[in-house]
Design a protein around this motif. Sequence first.
Motif, PDB file in Angstrom:
ATOM      1  N   PRO A  82      19.316  61.442  11.664  1.00 16.64           N
ATOM      2  CA  PRO A  82      19.724  62.796  11.254  1.00 16.64           C
ATOM      3  C   PRO A  82      19.563  63.840  12.355  1.00 16.64           C
ATOM      4  CG  PRO A  82      17.753  62.090  10.057  1.00 16.64           C
ATOM      5  CD  PRO A  82      18.244  60.909  10.822  1.00 16.64           C
ATOM      6  N   LEU A  83      18.576  63.706  13.222  1.00 13.81           N
ATOM      7  CA  LEU A  83      18.409  64.692  14.299  1.00 13.81           C
ATOM      8  C   LEU A  83      19.528  64.591  15.324  1.00 13.81           C
ATOM      9  CD1 LEU A  83      14.552  64.489  14.907  1.00 13.81           C
ATOM     10  CD2 LEU A  83      15.822  66.095  13.459  1.00 13.81           C
ATOM     11  N   LEU A  84      20.151  63.428  15.425  1.00 13.07           N
ATOM     12  CA  LEU A  84      21.254  63.220  16.365  1.00 13.07           C
ATOM     13  C   LEU A  84      22.609  63.348  15.671  1.00 13.07           C
ATOM     14  CD1 LEU A  84      19.791  60.051  18.129  1.00 13.07           C
ATOM     15  CD2 LEU A  84      19.663  62.424  18.913  1.00 13.07           C
ATOM     16  N   ARG A  85      22.560  63.466  14.350  1.00 10.16           N
ATOM     17  CA  ARG A  85      23.780  63.503  13.537  1.00 10.16           C
ATOM     18  C   ARG A  85      24.671  62.291  13.847  1.00 10.16           C
ATOM     19  NH1 ARG A  85      24.454  68.514  10.981  1.00 10.16           N
ATOM     20  NH2 ARG A  85      23.031  70.078  11.782  1.00 10.16           N
ATOM     21  N   SER A  86      24.037  61.125  13.859  1.00 11.49           N
ATOM     22  CA  SER A  86      24.791  59.896  14.109  1.00 11.49           C
ATOM     23  C   SER A  86      24.206  58.767  13.268  1.00 11.49           C
ATOM     24  CB  SER A  86      24.756  59.520  15.587  1.00 11.49           C
ATOM     25  OG  SER A  86      23.471  59.097  15.961  1.00 11.49           O
ATOM     26  N   SER A  87      24.928  57.678  13.220  1.00  8.35           N
ATOM     27  CA  SER A  87      24.465  56.508  12.472  1.00  8.35           C
ATOM     28  C   SER A  87      25.030  55.238  13.107  1.00  8.35           C
ATOM     29  CB  SER A  87      24.877  56.602  11.010  1.00  8.35           C
ATOM     30  OG  SER A  87      26.275  56.619  10.904  1.00  8.35           O
ATOM     31  N   THR A  88      24.417  54.124  12.776  1.00  9.91           N
ATOM     32  CA  THR A  88      24.872  52.816  13.234  1.00  9.91           C
ATOM     33  C   THR A  88      24.999  51.915  12.013  1.00  9.91           C
ATOM     34  OG1 THR A  88      23.737  53.049  15.353  1.00  9.91           O
ATOM     35  CG2 THR A  88      24.242  50.801  14.629  1.00  9.91           C
ATOM     36  N   GLU A  89      26.156  51.277  11.886  1.00 14.87           N
ATOM     37  CA  GLU A  89      26.359  50.359  10.766  1.00 14.87           C
ATOM     38  C   GLU A  89      25.984  48.950  11.192  1.00 14.87           C
ATOM     39  OE1 GLU A  89      29.827  50.921   8.451  1.00 14.87           O
ATOM     40  OE2 GLU A  89      29.739  48.904   7.611  1.00 14.87           O
ATOM     41  N   VAL A  90      25.289  48.248  10.324  1.00 14.71           N
ATOM     42  CA  VAL A  90      24.886  46.867  10.570  1.00 14.71           C
ATOM     43  C   VAL A  90      25.649  45.992   9.573  1.00 14.71           C
ATOM     44  CG1 VAL A  90      22.951  45.253  10.660  1.00 14.71           C
ATOM     45  CG2 VAL A  90      22.604  47.643  11.330  1.00 14.71           C
ATOM     46  N   PRO A  91      26.515  45.095  10.069  1.00 15.06           N
ATOM     47  CA  PRO A  91      27.305  44.260   9.153  1.00 15.06           C
ATOM     48  C   PRO A  91      26.417  43.257   8.415  1.00 15.06           C
ATOM     49  CG  PRO A  91      27.676  43.595  11.428  1.00 15.06           C
ATOM     50  CD  PRO A  91      26.806  44.804  11.467  1.00 15.06           C
ATOM     51  N   PRO A  92      26.954  42.638   7.351  1.00 15.99           N
ATOM     52  CA  PRO A  92      26.164  41.634   6.627  1.00 15.99           C
ATOM     53  C   PRO A  92      25.695  40.517   7.561  1.00 15.99           C
ATOM     54  CG  PRO A  92      28.130  42.194   5.384  1.00 15.99           C
ATOM     55  CD  PRO A  92      28.257  42.854   6.726  1.00 15.99           C
ATOM     56  N   LEU A  93      24.605  39.906   7.175  1.00 19.28           N
ATOM     57  CA  LEU A  93      24.004  38.824   7.949  1.00 19.28           C
ATOM     58  C   LEU A  93      24.955  37.624   7.982  1.00 19.28           C
ATOM     59  CD1 LEU A  93      21.126  38.630   9.179  1.00 19.28           C
ATOM     60  CD2 LEU A  93      20.423  37.503   7.076  1.00 19.28           C
ATOM     61  N   ASP A  94      25.301  37.144   9.189  1.00 13.82           N
ATOM     62  CA  ASP A  94      26.099  35.913   9.280  1.00 13.82           C
ATOM     63  C   ASP A  94      25.171  34.748   9.617  1.00 13.82           C
ATOM     64  OD1 ASP A  94      25.646  35.862  12.071  1.00 13.82           O
ATOM     65  OD2 ASP A  94      27.470  36.987  12.458  1.00 13.82           O
ATOM     66  N   ALA A  95      25.707  33.529   9.604  1.00 14.32           N
ATOM     67  CA  ALA A  95      24.884  32.327   9.788  1.00 14.32           C
ATOM     68  C   ALA A  95      24.185  32.314  11.145  1.00 14.32           C
ATOM     69  CB  ALA A  95      25.741  31.081   9.613  1.00 14.32           C
ATOM     70  N   THR A  96      24.884  32.733  12.188  1.00 12.36           N
ATOM     71  CA  THR A  96      24.303  32.732  13.533  1.00 12.36           C
ATOM     72  C   THR A  96      23.151  33.724  13.643  1.00 12.36           C
ATOM     73  OG1 THR A  96      26.469  32.151  14.443  1.00 12.36           O
ATOM     74  CG2 THR A  96      24.839  33.048  15.973  1.00 12.36           C
ATOM     75  N   THR A  97      23.376  34.924  13.148  1.00 12.91           N
ATOM     76  CA  THR A  97      22.342  35.960  13.210  1.00 12.91           C
ATOM     77  C   THR A  97      21.143  35.582  12.356  1.00 12.91           C
ATOM     78  OG1 THR A  97      24.115  37.564  13.505  1.00 12.91           O
ATOM     79  CG2 THR A  97      21.949  38.434  12.969  1.00 12.91           C
ATOM     80  N   GLU A  98      21.405  34.990  11.197  1.00 12.60           N
ATOM     81  CA  GLU A  98      20.312  34.569  10.328  1.00 12.60           C
ATOM     82  C   GLU A  98      19.466  33.480  11.007  1.00 12.60           C
ATOM     83  OE1 GLU A  98      21.408  33.416   6.361  1.00 12.60           O
ATOM     84  OE2 GLU A  98      19.485  32.401   6.059  1.00 12.60           O
ATOM     85  N   ALA A  99      20.136  32.508  11.633  1.00 13.16           N
ATOM     86  CA  ALA A  99      19.402  31.435  12.318  1.00 13.16           C
ATOM     87  C   ALA A  99      18.555  32.006  13.458  1.00 13.16           C
ATOM     88  CB  ALA A  99      20.379  30.391  12.849  1.00 13.16           C
TER      89      ALA A  99
END
Length: 185
Positions: free
Chosen positions: A125-142
């Motif tokens: 909020p102090l930067l007035r920005s955000s980052t979206e994190v997509p759903p967990l995929d198999a590679t990222t989960e592993a």
Amino acid sequence: MLYPLMHLTATHINYYYLCRRKLWLFHHGIHMEHNSDLVHAGKLVEEYSYARRSECNRQLALRARLDAHTQLLGVIDYFDPEARLIHETKKSNRKEEAHIAQMRFYQLLLKENGIEDCRGIIEYPLLRSSTEVPPLDATTEAQLRQELHTMAQMLRQAHCPPLLQTRWCRQCAYYDYCYIDEAEN
């Protein structure tokens, strides 16, 4: 060897990405966060930003087993169950990799509790920005599961990891603890 049950939280994940020494100290009961103005400022930003958010989101306390010796624990402050959306508020985006890893941890906890395909939004909020994190995929989960196993192994070591002296150290709540024997320049 028989190990006592270890608890890993989102804070553990965050510290794993920031500093292994800080992680080890935190896990072994040495907590310095209460002395840090930066930590306090971050809590204020989280508490007073998006004041109406709690009206339409839920707080979730979750747990899951990583293995027979490790339990994962987490509290998601704001979760929108209809949109399957996790909200996380941070003061600064300078440690974004750690923030994303923390969000992935929440996604894994939700998946282990039967709630899959959740997205995340990390808001600054102090930067007035955000980052979206997509759903967990198999590679990222592993990758996350492997990191959690590596982390658990490191935390079972009897000795604290050595001091690394990074550019982040002066801002860390553990600075005085780590540098008490160092001479001032």
